[in-house]
Design an enzyme around this catalytic site. Structure first.
Site, PDB file in Angstrom:
ATOM      1  N   CYS A 188      53.858  62.663  -0.140  1.00 43.81           N
ATOM      2  CA  CYS A 188      54.768  63.774   0.133  1.00 43.81           C
ATOM      3  C   CYS A 188      56.034  63.733  -0.723  1.00 43.81           C
ATOM      4  O   CYS A 188      56.401  64.719  -1.365  1.00 43.81           O
ATOM      5  CB  CYS A 188      55.123  63.794   1.607  1.00 43.81           C
TER       6      CYS A 188
HETATM    7  N1  LIG Z   1      52.597  60.901   7.250  1.00 33.73           N
HETATM    8  C1  LIG Z   1      52.805  61.520   6.086  1.00 33.73           C
HETATM    9  O1  LIG Z   1      53.616  62.446   5.988  1.00 33.73           O
HETATM   10  C2  LIG Z   1      52.037  61.119   4.878  1.00 33.73           C
HETATM   11  C3  LIG Z   1      51.162  60.064   4.870  1.00 33.73           C
HETATM   12  N2  LIG Z   1      50.458  59.745   3.749  1.00 33.73           N
HETATM   13  C4  LIG Z   1      49.498  58.649   3.726  1.00 33.73           C
HETATM   14  O2  LIG Z   1      48.357  59.014   4.494  1.00 33.73           O
HETATM   15  C5  LIG Z   1      47.806  57.858   5.123  1.00 33.73           C
HETATM   16  C6  LIG Z   1      47.773  58.112   6.640  1.00 33.73           C
HETATM   17  O3  LIG Z   1      49.106  58.341   7.058  1.00 33.73           O
HETATM   18  P1  LIG Z   1      49.507  58.681   8.554  1.00 33.73           P
HETATM   19  O4  LIG Z   1      48.449  59.496   9.194  1.00 33.73           O
HETATM   20  O5  LIG Z   1      50.884  59.169   8.513  1.00 33.73           O
HETATM   21  O6  LIG Z   1      49.481  57.228   9.196  1.00 33.73           O
HETATM   22  P2  LIG Z   1      49.202  56.855  10.710  1.00 33.73           P
HETATM   23  O7  LIG Z   1      49.759  55.500  10.915  1.00 33.73           O
HETATM   24  O8  LIG Z   1      49.677  57.966  11.585  1.00 33.73           O
HETATM   25  O9  LIG Z   1      47.615  56.835  10.805  1.00 33.73           O
HETATM   26  C7  LIG Z   1      46.792  55.928  10.145  1.00 33.73           C
HETATM   27  C8  LIG Z   1      45.496  55.839  10.950  1.00 33.73           C
HETATM   28  O10 LIG Z   1      44.573  55.038  10.263  1.00 33.73           O
HETATM   29  C9  LIG Z   1      43.657  54.478  11.216  1.00 33.73           C
HETATM   30  N3  LIG Z   1      43.473  53.054  10.919  1.00 33.73           N
HETATM   31  C10 LIG Z   1      42.309  52.483  10.593  1.00 33.73           C
HETATM   32  N4  LIG Z   1      42.451  51.199  10.314  1.00 33.73           N
HETATM   33  C11 LIG Z   1      43.736  50.918  10.502  1.00 33.73           C
HETATM   34  C12 LIG Z   1      44.504  49.720  10.399  1.00 33.73           C
HETATM   35  N5  LIG Z   1      43.949  48.556  10.030  1.00 33.73           N
HETATM   36  N6  LIG Z   1      45.831  49.790  10.681  1.00 33.73           N
HETATM   37  C13 LIG Z   1      46.400  50.958  11.043  1.00 33.73           C
HETATM   38  N7  LIG Z   1      45.697  52.119  11.150  1.00 33.73           N
HETATM   39  C14 LIG Z   1      44.396  52.095  10.879  1.00 33.73           C
HETATM   40  C15 LIG Z   1      44.257  54.736  12.589  1.00 33.73           C
HETATM   41  O11 LIG Z   1      43.546  55.853  13.118  1.00 33.73           O
HETATM   42  P3  LIG Z   1      42.224  55.664  13.966  1.00 33.73           P
HETATM   43  O12 LIG Z   1      42.529  54.656  15.008  1.00 33.73           O
HETATM   44  O13 LIG Z   1      41.911  56.998  14.482  1.00 33.73           O
HETATM   45  O14 LIG Z   1      41.191  55.147  12.996  1.00 33.73           O
HETATM   46  C16 LIG Z   1      45.674  55.163  12.299  1.00 33.73           C
HETATM   47  O15 LIG Z   1      46.168  56.035  13.277  1.00 33.73           O
HETATM   48  C17 LIG Z   1      48.712  56.677   4.749  1.00 33.73           C
HETATM   49  O16 LIG Z   1      48.167  55.997   3.671  1.00 33.73           O
HETATM   50  C18 LIG Z   1      50.019  57.355   4.334  1.00 33.73           C
HETATM   51  O17 LIG Z   1      50.753  56.600   3.425  1.00 33.73           O
HETATM   52  C19 LIG Z   1      50.568  60.480   2.602  1.00 33.73           C
HETATM   53  C20 LIG Z   1      51.430  61.523   2.551  1.00 33.73           C
HETATM   54  C21 LIG Z   1      52.259  61.921   3.674  1.00 33.73           C
HETATM   55  C1  LIG Z   2      59.550  58.824   6.514  1.00 34.99           C
HETATM   56  C2  LIG Z   2      58.655  57.746   5.938  1.00 34.99           C
HETATM   57  O1  LIG Z   2      58.654  56.626   6.400  1.00 34.99           O
HETATM   58  N1  LIG Z   2      57.873  58.102   4.909  1.00 34.99           N
HETATM   59  C3  LIG Z   2      56.964  57.195   4.256  1.00 34.99           C
HETATM   60  C4  LIG Z   2      56.267  57.898   3.122  1.00 34.99           C
HETATM   61  C5  LIG Z   2      55.105  58.677   3.549  1.00 34.99           C
HETATM   62  C6  LIG Z   2      54.257  59.064   2.367  1.00 34.99           C
HETATM   63  O2  LIG Z   2      54.624  59.771   1.452  1.00 34.99           O
HETATM   64  O3  LIG Z   2      53.122  58.511   2.296  1.00 34.99           O
HETATM   65  P1  LIG Z   2      52.533  57.774   1.032  1.00 34.99           P
HETATM   66  O4  LIG Z   2      53.114  56.400   1.081  1.00 34.99           O
HETATM   67  O5  LIG Z   2      51.086  57.789   1.226  1.00 34.99           O
HETATM   68  O6  LIG Z   2      52.919  58.521  -0.176  1.00 34.99           O
HETATM   69  C7  LIG Z   2      57.680  55.998   3.660  1.00 34.99           C
HETATM   70  O7  LIG Z   2      58.843  56.081   3.284  1.00 34.99           O
HETATM   71  O8  LIG Z   2      57.002  54.975   3.477  1.00 34.99           O
END
Ligand SMILES: NC(=O)C1=CN([C@@H]2O[C@H](COP(=O)(O)OP(=O)(O)OC[C@H]3O[C@@H](n4cnc5c(N)ncnc54)[C@H](OP(=O)(O)O)[C@@H]3O)[C@@H](O)[C@H]2O)C=CC1
Ligand SMILES: CC(=O)N[C@@H](CCC(=O)OP(=O)(O)O)C(=O)O
Length: 344
Positions: free
Chosen positions: A148
């Site tokens: 993001c």
């Molecule tokens: N949040 C954001 O705005 C953004 C996030 N990202 C990236 O997208 C990915 C997912 O982010 P986000 O959904 O926010 O993260 P979350 O922590 O909300 O979700 C990750 C999910 O992965 C699953 N999971 C499976 N194995 C593991 C483990 N060993 N440890 C922890 N979780 C595990 C779990 O879901 P379950 O139990 O259902 O399997 C968990 O809820 C990350 O790599 C993040 O950096 C990228 C851009 C923006």
């Molecule tokens: C608010 C907040 O904690 N944001 C995350 C970034 C989320 C994101 O961009 O995810 P990727 O790491 O997959 O790019 C951070 O700073 O680590």
């Protein structure tokens, strides 16, 4: 109809992806894989999934079926483990973590502090920023979806750097993110009392996204980019607003800046540059797959101030992944994606 599997289904990104995919006309959700909630349904975890909208959650042992298109919505480090086997068994994959976003895995290892254990697969990954690499994404079987902060920053800066209307030295990205950016963690730092009515900078001065932004901007501009990136945690749920400062090249006018942006984004369905002097706000983009960019010139200091906004969960993650999915499947790039923000 494309059969898809989503792995990491109940994280914030997985849930947003499933919400959007549920309304995609060319998608059948085959498997939603969850480590924590196998046997339950999405509506048991997220009440926005309506009662008759059945998205069953399967365990990690019951992975994607042959031919499924796979979205990995896992924390970084976990995608490194999951992607190689999926690719080896012929799945097309989009990874939403940082694990495959770097051309140079040494940079990944330095900034993420873990060894890169899938270098061969990394070499085949395309950086999924459709505005710049859409043609490569179309031909790709493996796409690394940018994050993001990086999407919001690169879209604002790349055209101006590539065309030489700003100088490469001294760029400052001051970015603010809603709390969903941190994921669905049960951590004190992200709880209501720690985030509401508060505002703070974090990971100063070496947040890991600095390196991703620098690598991509260097590639896109042909210059060696070294910049400052400071993220902040905003007391809102969604949205990223980056205020970016850069030095203007000699004699550059606002009209020239507008023309440069226009030449890059005139045909981009989700990246919109506002007329000179109009600056975007979070409410202009939250709920949509848009990136909105505005700018103003400071004649006194010879600098440009750019404001760039996205919804971190949509253009910053799930929406951009669907944009890439559409391209990888020969579909209209905009299919299943929200083009207008909630605003209110
Ligand atoms: N949040 C954001 O705005 C953004 C996030 N990202 C990236 O997208 C990915 C997912 O982010 P986000 O959904 O926010 O993260 P979350 O922590 O909300 O979700 C990750 C999910 O992965 C699953 N999971 C499976 N194995 C593991 C483990 N060993 N440890 C922890 N979780 C595990 C779990 O879901 P379950 O139990 O259902 O399997 C968990 O809820 C990350 O790599 C993040 O950096 C990228 C851009 C923006
Ligand atoms: C608010 C907040 O904690 N944001 C995350 C970034 C989320 C994101 O961009 O995810 P990727 O790491 O997959 O790019 C951070 O700073 O680590």
């Amino acid at each position: 109809m494309v059969n898809v599997s989503v792995i990491g289904a109940t994280g914030y990104v997985g849930a947003e992806l499933l919400r959007l995919l549920s309304a995609h006309p060319d998608v059948h959700i085959n498997k939603a894989v969850s480590k924590s909630f196998a046997g339950k349904e999405m509506k048991d975890i997220y009440a926005n999934f309506i009662p008759n909208q059945s998205v069953g959650l399967t365990g990690e042992e019951s992975g994607p079926d042959a031919g499924d298109f796979v979205f990995l919505c896992l924390p970084h480090g976990q995608s490194l483990k999951a992607a190689p086997a999926l690719l080896a068994s012929g799945h097309k994959v989009i990874d939403l973590s940082g694990d495959f976003r770097y051309d140079d895995t040494d940079i990944y290892e330095k900034w993420y502090g873990i060894p890169h254990t899938a270098k061969q697969e990394n070499a085949s990954a395309v950086y999924g920023l459709p505005e710049f690499f859409g043609d490569d994404v179309k031909k790709s079987s493996f796409t690394a979806n940018p994050g993001c902060y990086t999407t919001t920053s690169i879209l604002a800066l790349a055209p101006l750097l590539a065309e030489g209307v700003i100088r490469e030295n001294g760029i400052v990205i001051d970015a603010k993110s809603g709390v969903t950016g941190a994921g669905r963690k049960e951590k004190l730092a992200f709880s209501y009392c720690e985030t509401a009515d508060n505002f703070k900078a974090y990971s100063v001065p070496l947040h890991r996204h600095t390196s991703e932004i620098e690598e991509q901007l260097s590639k896109l501009s042909g210059k060696d980019i070294c910049l400052l990136f400071t993220p902040h945690l905003l007391p809102v749920k969604r949205g990223i607003l980056a205020t970016i400062y850069a030095e203007l090249a000699e004699g550059v006018t606002a009209e020239q800046i507008s023309k440069v942006y226009e030449s890059y984004y005139a045909d981009a369905p989700f990246t919109h540059v506002l007329p000179h002097g109009k600056l975007p706000e979070l409410k202009y983009v939250v709920g949509s797959n848009n990136c909105m960019i505005g700018f103003e010139l400071s004649e006194r200091t010879g600098r440009i101030i750019i404001v760039s906004c996205t919804d971190n969960l949509i253009k910053g993650a799930a929406g951009q992944a669907i944009q890439n999915f559409n391209l990888m499947n020969g579909l209209d790039e905009t299919l299943g994606l929200p083009r207008t923000a909630w605003y209110l």
